[in-house]
Design a protein around this motif. Structure first.
Motif, short mmCIF file in Angstrom:
data_model
loop_
_atom_site.label_atom_id
_atom_site.label_comp_id
_atom_site.label_asym_id
_atom_site.label_seq_id
_atom_site.Cartn_x
_atom_site.Cartn_y
_atom_site.Cartn_z
N ALA A 71 23.96 77.50 20.96
CA ALA A 71 24.34 77.15 22.33
C ALA A 71 24.30 78.38 23.22
O ALA A 71 23.86 78.32 24.37
N LEU A 72 24.74 79.52 22.68
CA LEU A 72 24.68 80.76 23.47
C LEU A 72 23.24 81.16 23.71
O LEU A 72 22.88 81.61 24.80
N LEU A 73 22.39 80.99 22.70
CA LEU A 73 20.98 81.33 22.87
C LEU A 73 20.34 80.41 23.90
O LEU A 73 19.54 80.84 24.73
N PHE B 246 34.34 84.69 23.42
CA PHE B 246 34.38 85.87 24.27
C PHE B 246 33.14 85.95 25.18
O PHE B 246 33.26 86.13 26.40
N VAL B 247 31.97 85.77 24.58
CA VAL B 247 30.73 85.84 25.35
C VAL B 247 30.67 84.73 26.40
O VAL B 247 30.26 84.95 27.54
N LEU C 195 20.90 89.38 28.37
CA LEU C 195 20.76 90.20 27.16
C LEU C 195 22.04 90.17 26.33
O LEU C 195 22.01 90.03 25.11
N VAL C 196 23.19 90.25 27.03
CA VAL C 196 24.48 90.17 26.35
C VAL C 196 24.56 88.85 25.58
O VAL C 196 24.99 88.80 24.42
N GLU C 197 24.10 87.79 26.22
CA GLU C 197 24.19 86.46 25.61
C GLU C 197 23.28 86.32 24.41
O GLU C 197 23.62 85.67 23.42
N VAL C 198 22.08 86.92 24.51
CA VAL C 198 21.16 86.88 23.37
C VAL C 198 21.80 87.57 22.17
O VAL C 198 21.85 87.01 21.06
#
Length: 312
Positions: free
Chosen positions: A50-52, A130-131, A37-40
């Motif tokens: 890329a994060l998604l 950061f993520v 969820l943090v990454e979304v």
């Protein structure tokens, strides 16, 4: 027809290992899904596909972990009159479904990436960085937790593979964020997304391949049918082994049925015990159902005499 020879002495062994690793699984599920969820959110805020994609990967991990946890809980449920083999297959079925879902996800990511090559969108590289770093830490923790739990469980093993893929994904995202931050090369982001989706596709392929093999009643990988038959035929009193079926319920539970043609002067029950013992000791096969046939059946066409005479 006489079907006998199910040995129940070792029935418990399939249900021993889950208890210790169930707790670890639950932790892994909680960590992975909460970070997903943090990454979304991070992906949406920073504008990084890329994060998604990595969140998508995390989702597949959470699914794999949840399945494993669910399967551990369920395979401990005893068999009932409707499901005589218990619920061991459920984990295989769930893994299969998961695999199919992953393929859909991959298609979406690749499609989205191609759009972005044409029209790149702005990316906040610091948020992304950061993520991604946070992701790396979470994955390392989950990896540690699972590594101690991975015994002979198909689910823990596949979950562990997921997590390794994820670790790489996080490292990639960190590198991409640094490149975008330093040189502003926005196309690095969709490129990484495609790489991550290939990782997802690869795990999907393996999951589908292994689970469909079990669902199609395929032979357990580690057992060799010919070798087992050869060993049984070598026993004194055994003339022939035929109608051999070897399959498995889940990865940990191989099953076997066969007909054994034995010489007239050998006791049926004794032979069954000898054969079961050999299967257990030499091949680790605990569940086997054996039907005994007599050599006198060969000369005599009258069906009645073919019934095992030693068993009353």
């Amino acid at each position: 027809m006489h079907h006998h020879g199910h040995s129940h002495a070792n029935d418990d062994e399939n249900h021993e290992h889950p208890v210790a690793s169930r707790k670890q699984m639950l932790w892994a599920v909680i960590l992975t899904s909460s970070f997903m969820l943090v990454e979304v959110v991070g992906g949406i805020i920073s504008g990084s596909l890329a994060l998604l994609a990595d969140a998508g990967h995390m989702l597949t991990d959470s699914a794999a972990l949840l399945l494993a946890f669910y399967a551990m809980t369920l395979s401990a449920k005893p068999a009932d009159s409707q499901r005589t083999f218990g619920y061991g297959r459920l984990q295989v079925l769930a893994a299969y479904t998961n695999g199919i879902f992953l393929i859909g996800l991959t298609i979406w990511i690749v499609w989205e990436s191609i759009q972005r090559f044409y029209e790149p969108n702005p990316i906040q590289s610091t948020t992304m960085l950061f993520v991604a770093i946070l992701g790396l830490i979470v994955n390392i923790v989950v990896f540690k937790v699972l590594h101690s739990a991975s015994g002979s469980n198909i689910n823990v093993r596949s979950a562990l593979l997921h997590v390794i893929g994820d670790l790489l994904g996080s490292v990639g995202a960190i590198v991409a964020a640094l490149i975008i931050w330093q040189w502003g090369l926005l196309w690095v982001d969709p490129l990484l997304s495609i790489v991550v989706s290939m990782l997802i596709l690869r795990s999907a392929y393996h999951v589908i391949k292994d689970s469909s093999h079990i669902l199609l009643e395929g032979k357990p990988q580690e057992l060799d049918t010919l070798k087992i038959r050869e060993d049984l035929m070598a026993l004194e009193g055994v003339v022939d082994i035929h109608h051999m079926h070897l399959w498995s319920i889940s990865e940990q539970e191989p099953l076997m049925t066969f007909h054994a043609l034995i010489k007239d002067d050998y006791e049926g029950d004794t032979m069954i015990d000898v054969m079961l013992e050999q299967l257990r000791v030499k091949h680790g096969l605990v569940h086997a159902t054996i039907q005994i046939e007599r050599t006198s059946c060969l000369e005599n066409t009258d069906a009645v005499t073919c019934v095992d005479t030693a068993v009353k």
